[in-house]
Enzyme design. Structure first.
Site, PDB file in Angstrom:
ATOM      1  N   LYS A  68       0.865  -1.271   0.017  1.00 34.91           N
ATOM      2  CA  LYS A  68       0.061  -0.007  -0.035  1.00 34.91           C
ATOM      3  C   LYS A  68       0.955   1.320   0.181  1.00 34.91           C
ATOM      4  O   LYS A  68       0.472   2.054  -0.730  1.00 34.91           O
ATOM      5  CB  LYS A  68      -1.023  -0.105   1.214  1.00 34.91           C
ATOM      6  CG  LYS A  68      -2.177  -1.102   1.133  1.00 34.91           C
ATOM      7  CD  LYS A  68      -3.134  -0.200   0.232  1.00 34.91           C
ATOM      8  CE  LYS A  68      -3.944  -1.425  -0.359  1.00 34.91           C
ATOM      9  NZ  LYS A  68      -4.830  -2.379   0.383  1.00 34.91           N
ATOM     10  N   LYS A  74     -10.038  -5.265  -7.175  1.00 36.87           N
ATOM     11  CA  LYS A  74     -11.101  -4.220  -7.329  1.00 36.87           C
ATOM     12  C   LYS A  74     -10.652  -3.060  -8.280  1.00 36.87           C
ATOM     13  O   LYS A  74     -11.436  -2.566  -9.002  1.00 36.87           O
ATOM     14  CB  LYS A  74     -11.505  -3.870  -5.761  1.00 36.87           C
ATOM     15  CG  LYS A  74     -12.431  -4.813  -5.240  1.00 36.87           C
ATOM     16  CD  LYS A  74     -12.777  -3.891  -3.821  1.00 36.87           C
ATOM     17  CE  LYS A  74     -13.478  -5.334  -2.915  1.00 36.87           C
ATOM     18  NZ  LYS A  74     -13.193  -5.205  -1.491  1.00 36.87           N
ATOM     19  N   LYS A 106      -3.246 -11.235  -8.729  1.00 39.55           N
ATOM     20  CA  LYS A 106      -4.695 -11.546  -8.469  1.00 39.55           C
ATOM     21  C   LYS A 106      -5.591 -10.666  -9.021  1.00 39.55           C
ATOM     22  O   LYS A 106      -5.480  -9.505  -9.215  1.00 39.55           O
ATOM     23  CB  LYS A 106      -4.768 -11.492  -7.031  1.00 39.55           C
ATOM     24  CG  LYS A 106      -4.384 -10.191  -6.276  1.00 39.55           C
ATOM     25  CD  LYS A 106      -5.225 -10.570  -4.866  1.00 39.55           C
ATOM     26  CE  LYS A 106      -4.958  -9.141  -4.236  1.00 39.55           C
ATOM     27  NZ  LYS A 106      -5.979  -8.738  -2.976  1.00 39.55           N
TER      28      LYS A 106
HETATM   29  P1  TYM Z   1     -11.246  -7.512   0.372  1.00 40.96           P
HETATM   30  O1  TYM Z   1     -12.353  -6.473   0.599  1.00 40.96           O
HETATM   31  O2  TYM Z   1      -9.878  -7.184  -0.428  1.00 40.96           O
HETATM   32  O3  TYM Z   1     -11.751  -9.203  -0.071  1.00 40.96           O
HETATM   33  C1  TYM Z   1     -12.909  -9.563   0.509  1.00 40.96           C
HETATM   34  C2  TYM Z   1     -12.622 -11.204   0.312  1.00 40.96           C
HETATM   35  O4  TYM Z   1     -12.444 -11.612  -1.003  1.00 40.96           O
HETATM   36  C3  TYM Z   1     -11.044 -12.334  -0.856  1.00 40.96           C
HETATM   37  N1  TYM Z   1     -10.219 -12.045  -2.329  1.00 40.96           N
HETATM   38  C4  TYM Z   1      -9.799 -13.078  -2.971  1.00 40.96           C
HETATM   39  N2  TYM Z   1      -9.806 -14.338  -2.905  1.00 40.96           N
HETATM   40  C5  TYM Z   1      -9.198 -14.928  -4.056  1.00 40.96           C
HETATM   41  N3  TYM Z   1      -8.916 -14.305  -4.876  1.00 40.96           N
HETATM   42  C6  TYM Z   1      -8.678 -13.027  -5.190  1.00 40.96           C
HETATM   43  N4  TYM Z   1      -8.241 -12.471  -6.462  1.00 40.96           N
HETATM   44  C7  TYM Z   1      -9.242 -12.187  -4.210  1.00 40.96           C
HETATM   45  N5  TYM Z   1      -9.512 -11.068  -3.936  1.00 40.96           N
HETATM   46  C8  TYM Z   1     -10.111 -10.712  -2.963  1.00 40.96           C
HETATM   47  C9  TYM Z   1     -10.223 -11.552   0.138  1.00 40.96           C
HETATM   48  O5  TYM Z   1      -9.211 -12.670   0.722  1.00 40.96           O
HETATM   49  C10 TYM Z   1     -11.273 -11.504   1.158  1.00 40.96           C
HETATM   50  O6  TYM Z   1     -11.585 -12.765   1.797  1.00 40.96           O
HETATM   51  N6  TYM Z   1      -9.112  -7.002   4.908  1.00 40.96           N
HETATM   52  C11 TYM Z   1     -10.106  -7.745   4.138  1.00 40.96           C
HETATM   53  C12 TYM Z   1     -11.307  -7.178   4.785  1.00 40.96           C
HETATM   54  C13 TYM Z   1     -11.730  -7.369   6.258  1.00 40.96           C
HETATM   55  C14 TYM Z   1     -11.822  -8.925   6.752  1.00 40.96           C
HETATM   56  C15 TYM Z   1     -11.988  -8.509   8.088  1.00 40.96           C
HETATM   57  C16 TYM Z   1     -12.115  -9.917   6.124  1.00 40.96           C
HETATM   58  C17 TYM Z   1     -11.619  -6.787   7.224  1.00 40.96           C
HETATM   59  N7  TYM Z   1     -11.853  -7.185   8.283  1.00 40.96           N
HETATM   60  C18 TYM Z   1     -12.260  -9.566   8.915  1.00 40.96           C
HETATM   61  C19 TYM Z   1     -12.330 -11.036   6.971  1.00 40.96           C
HETATM   62  C20 TYM Z   1     -12.436 -10.937   8.640  1.00 40.96           C
HETATM   63  C21 TYM Z   1     -10.109  -7.244   2.664  1.00 40.96           C
HETATM   64  O7  TYM Z   1      -9.501  -6.594   2.385  1.00 40.96           O
HETATM   65  O8  TYM Z   1     -11.010  -7.909   1.991  1.00 40.96           O
END
Ligand code: TYM
Length: 329
Positions: A111, A197, A194
């Protein structure tokens, strides 16, 4: 019965990576466990401090999750900022999280490369807030994709540290969870890395059929001609990975065989992949529109979720305060 917590940031629409990395697992778990699902709208401010319309973003992501089949009658579905208890636990955990370990986190290093003009303290302590999200419900399992593995390791460390420091066995050490055992990384369409968004390499559940066809047809494949016996290149293997999650196994085998005999035509493979993605996402896309239009339903889901989540969170906070030594006079 295990407690399960999963979340997503409110910074953009849901893509296939989110779906196959996290949501599918959550869907399989929601009936047999005590499940919490939330929209991480505090976390979103670490990268998007002044969103154009935070409320609309949250609403969209919530509708998309519900459209995937997350059931607010079975799981507790809520918005992170509706549960202020999490900020208290975040503060308390911060006292025992060390700057050195936070600075070494891969996501922090990534980041600060991406946003050198906004290296805020929220970015540094992102894993602490995430740990608070999870352990505030004393979770055992966290369905996430591969990219969150390190954050889960840190969550376990913070939980363990709390228990050791105060001599209690209070927080379970939660595991990153996937039914297939291995955490998934769904690749993007740009040949490497990967699906994300904001990387411009994703297929969103809300994309129309036309958009999906256009994106997939433009996906990166091989540059030169394929040589006999050669393994698929990274961009081609990435298309196979996406195909594996959306297409019939016979379809995958057909194109694998064609690749092995050097007869593959990537145009045909992409056409098939696009149609299989459309078949998979179309019903979800229709549901998203229906749910978004139903303001009353969304409001009811959110207020019921907030109440249930606060009940669980305030119970934990009460005990944490007691353990640390904050007691009523
Ligand atoms: P975020 O918003 O980036 O993504 C949400 C979930 O999607 C999964 N993910 C993926 N899995 C496989 N391949 C990909 N290309 C891919 N892109 C995203 C992420 O692994 C995630 O499970 N930090 C977290 C949000 C969060 C969270 C939490 C999650 C905040 N607090 C507590 C679980 C528990 C995040 O940025 O996810």
């Amino acid at each position: 019965m295990d407690t399960v917590v999963s979340g997503i940031r409110s910074t953009g629409n849901l893509h296939l990576g989110n779906y196959f990395g996290a949501v599918t697992n959550f869907l399989k778990m929601q009936n047999e466990n005590n499940c919490f699902f939330f929209i991480a709208d505090y976390h979103s401010l670490t990268t998007h401090p002044k969103p154009d319309d935070l409320h609309a973003n949250i609403k969209q992501v919530l509708a998309e999750y519900l459209a995937c089949g997350i059931d607010p009658e079975t799981a507790t579905v809520f918005i992170q900022s509706d549960v202020p208890e999490v900020t208290e636990l975040y503060l308390l955990l911060n006292m025992n999280a060390y700057v050195g370990e936070l600075e070494r986190t891969t996501s922090f290093k990534e980041k600060i490369r991406k946003q050198p003009d906004n290296i805020n303290a929220g970015l540094l302590t992102y894993p602490v807030l995430m740990a608070a999200d999870i352990i505030i419900h004393r979770a055992h399992k966290v369905p996430v994709g591969k990219d969150q593995e390190q954050h889960l390791e840190m969550t376990r460390r913070f939980a363990r540290r709390f228990n050791t420091l105060y001599g209690v066995d209070f927080f379970p050490e939660p595991d990153a969870y996937n039914f297939g055992k291995k955490l998934l990384k769904i690749p993007g369409l740009d040949g490497s890395g990967k699906m994300g968004k904001s990387e411009g390499n994703g297929i969103f559940l809300a994309d129309t059929a036309q958009v999906i066809r256009k994106k997939v047809m433009k996906a990166v494949t091989d540059t030169g001609p394929q040589k006999p016996g050669e393994k698929p290149s990274e961009p081609v293997e990435n298309l196979f990975t996406i195909m594996k999650v959306v297409s019939d196994p016979c379809t995958v085998k057909y194109f694998r065989d064609k690749h092995a005999t050097c007869e593959i035509r990537y145009g045909d493979m992409k056409k098939q992949l696009a149609e299989d993605i459309i078949k998979f996402t179309e019903p979800i896309r229709e549901r998203i529109a229906e749910i978004l239009a139903d303001k009353k339903y969304l409001a009811a889901v959110v207020s019921q979720g907030a109440e249930k989540a606060r009940q669980s969170a305030s119970r934990t906070i009460r005990e944490v305060r007691e353990i640390i030594g904050y007691r009523p006079f």
